[in-house]
Scaffold this motif. Structure first.
Motif, PDB file in Angstrom:
ATOM      1  N   LEU A  17     -12.042  -7.431 -25.840  1.00 35.21           N
ATOM      2  CA  LEU A  17     -10.925  -8.327 -26.130  1.00 35.21           C
ATOM      3  C   LEU A  17     -11.294  -9.441 -27.097  1.00 35.21           C
ATOM      4  CD1 LEU A  17      -9.272  -8.643 -22.613  1.00 35.21           C
ATOM      5  CD2 LEU A  17      -8.667  -7.107 -24.489  1.00 35.21           C
ATOM      6  N   LEU A  23      -6.507  -7.951 -29.445  1.00 30.22           N
ATOM      7  CA  LEU A  23      -5.379  -8.279 -28.571  1.00 30.22           C
ATOM      8  C   LEU A  23      -4.067  -7.811 -29.169  1.00 30.22           C
ATOM      9  CD1 LEU A  23      -6.419 -11.845 -27.389  1.00 30.22           C
ATOM     10  CD2 LEU A  23      -6.462  -9.740 -26.055  1.00 30.22           C
ATOM     11  N   PHE A  91      -2.644  -8.884 -19.815  1.00 34.11           N
ATOM     12  CA  PHE A  91      -1.793  -9.438 -20.864  1.00 34.11           C
ATOM     13  C   PHE A  91      -0.598 -10.171 -20.249  1.00 34.11           C
ATOM     14  CE2 PHE A  91      -4.438  -6.843 -23.319  1.00 34.11           C
ATOM     15  CZ  PHE A  91      -4.307  -7.188 -24.649  1.00 34.11           C
TER      16      PHE A  91
END
Length: 120
Positions: A17, A23, A91
């Motif tokens: 990430l 992302l 997320f």
């Protein structure tokens, strides 16, 4: 309460990430399978090399599958694996946290910039 060994145990996902564009790339893939060109347009100004590198890493980590469709023109589609889809709650948690606390951070950044300007 978090386990004291937590930083070591989450390191593999942080390595993924933490990469630039990752992302946004994963966010696009949460919306379904995508062709390389679609991803490139959505993530402009990402370079083709960077996009390829990120997709290869995700494929290597078994977060994304790559499906090659023969024919003219040849095309490739990328889709999240079950492991990749399991990232979606992370997320969602980041989105929720931003909705609850993001304004405070944005205000502090703006205030900090204004203080910097006064000092100059």
């Amino acid at each position: 309460m978090m386990d004291q060994s937590c930083p070591g145990t989450v390191e593999p996902i942080l390595e993924i990430l933490d990469s630039k564009w990752m992302l946004l790339l994963l966010f696009e893939l949460f919306n379904g399978n995508r062709r390389f060109g679609e991803l490139r347009r959505k993530l402009q100004p990402i370079s083709p090399k960077t996009l390829t590198d990120r997709l290869r890493l995700l494929e290597e980590k078994r977060i994304v599958t790559r499906t090659l469709y023969p024919g003219v023109p040849l095309h490739v589609e990328y889709d999240l694996t079950e492991s990749g889809k399991a990232l979606q709650p992370i997320f969602e948690a980041m989105w929720t946290w931003t909705q609850e606390h993001g304004a405070c951070l944005r205000n502090k950044t703006i205030e900090g910039d204004q203080e910097d300007e006064r000092v100059m």
